[in-house]
Design an enzyme around this catalytic site. Sequence first.
Site, mmCIF file in Angstrom:
data_model
loop_
_atom_site.group_PDB
_atom_site.id
_atom_site.type_symbol
_atom_site.label_atom_id
_atom_site.label_comp_id
_atom_site.label_asym_id
_atom_site.label_seq_id
_atom_site.Cartn_x
_atom_site.Cartn_y
_atom_site.Cartn_z
ATOM 1 N N ASP A 32 -5.799 -3.319 -2.855
ATOM 2 C CA ASP A 32 -4.782 -3.054 -1.849
ATOM 3 C C ASP A 32 -4.221 -4.336 -1.215
ATOM 4 O O ASP A 32 -4.976 -5.188 -0.741
ATOM 5 C CB ASP A 32 -5.389 -2.167 -0.757
ATOM 6 C CG ASP A 32 -4.349 -1.546 0.143
ATOM 7 O OD1 ASP A 32 -3.662 -2.293 0.864
ATOM 8 O OD2 ASP A 32 -4.226 -0.302 0.126
ATOM 9 N N SER B 72 0.836 -1.194 0.000
ATOM 10 C CA SER B 72 0.000 0.000 0.000
ATOM 11 C C SER B 72 0.878 1.254 0.000
ATOM 12 O O SER B 72 1.765 1.384 -0.836
ATOM 13 C CB SER B 72 -0.961 -0.041 1.190
ATOM 14 O OG SER B 72 -2.030 0.864 1.018
#
Length: 306
Positions: free
Chosen positions: A190, A60
């Site tokens: 993500d 991320s």
Amino acid sequence: MTEKNSSGRRNIHRGDSQSETQPKIGIALGAGGAKGIAHIPMLEALDEMGISPHRVAGCSFGAVIGALYASGLSAAEIKDKIARLAITRSDTMRGVLSDSKISKWWGMIDQDFRRSGLIKAESIMATLCRDSSCETFEDLAIPISVVATDFWESRSVVLDSGPLKPAVQASMALPGLFSPVELDGRVLIDGGTTNPVPYDLLMDSCDIVIAVDINSGSPAEPGSVPGYFINLFGSIQIMQQAIVQRELEARRPDIYIKPRLSDFRTLHFYKVDEIYKEAQTAKEELKRRLEEELAPFDVPNRRNRQ
């Protein structure tokens, strides 16, 4: 495969001339939105100690910071890039709309509301990677692996070759904020949904593995009903903390650093200086722990990153 000696420490690698005298150090930078700014002081610690990591892993926003670092930027240069992108708390909406900052942020809002994200991650990546010549993983000064999640197969995906920007964009495609990324026939979101602190990717190739976990409790008042964004991102944080705890119980890194960041939220990108300052204690802890881990090795004078 890394082996351990009788003391339990992984044996130093002997694959090349540098590893004859220096242990291979890997650092994993975890997910956490704006709290990922705390990764910058951790990289500063490496710079100040003259350590260039053998490999980086990121998830991320940790993948964003890690990719910038792997491209050859110093921690100080990364902080400058992030600070120039951020809107400060003193910026009122009227101020943002009336000056040049509107051109910086309006283009990042995804105005196609049929899509599943509010912000165009590709615009953020283009801004952060401006002036960078690194288009692929192979262009990087330091190898990096970034983690995303295959939405339809519900599994973690490691990206470490080919085009760099879409891979990092996929790793940071936080549900509800950024749209999923289609890459190589897969729909990716993500990586924090499956592997928030991917230090496992370094365990078999590095002698000393550092894991930086920036997730912490929500700043909402205990007992209160959370608002929309605190509820959404706080729930994701709870899930990520559970995943990391399970991983730690199975296999721990050599150095586990968890900066105290409970006063900050996922979208607190206007608090660059505050988050950076709060992470200084963890930075000093990392330097102390690294010195301890390096002590058994016969490490010569370290070279500063260029």
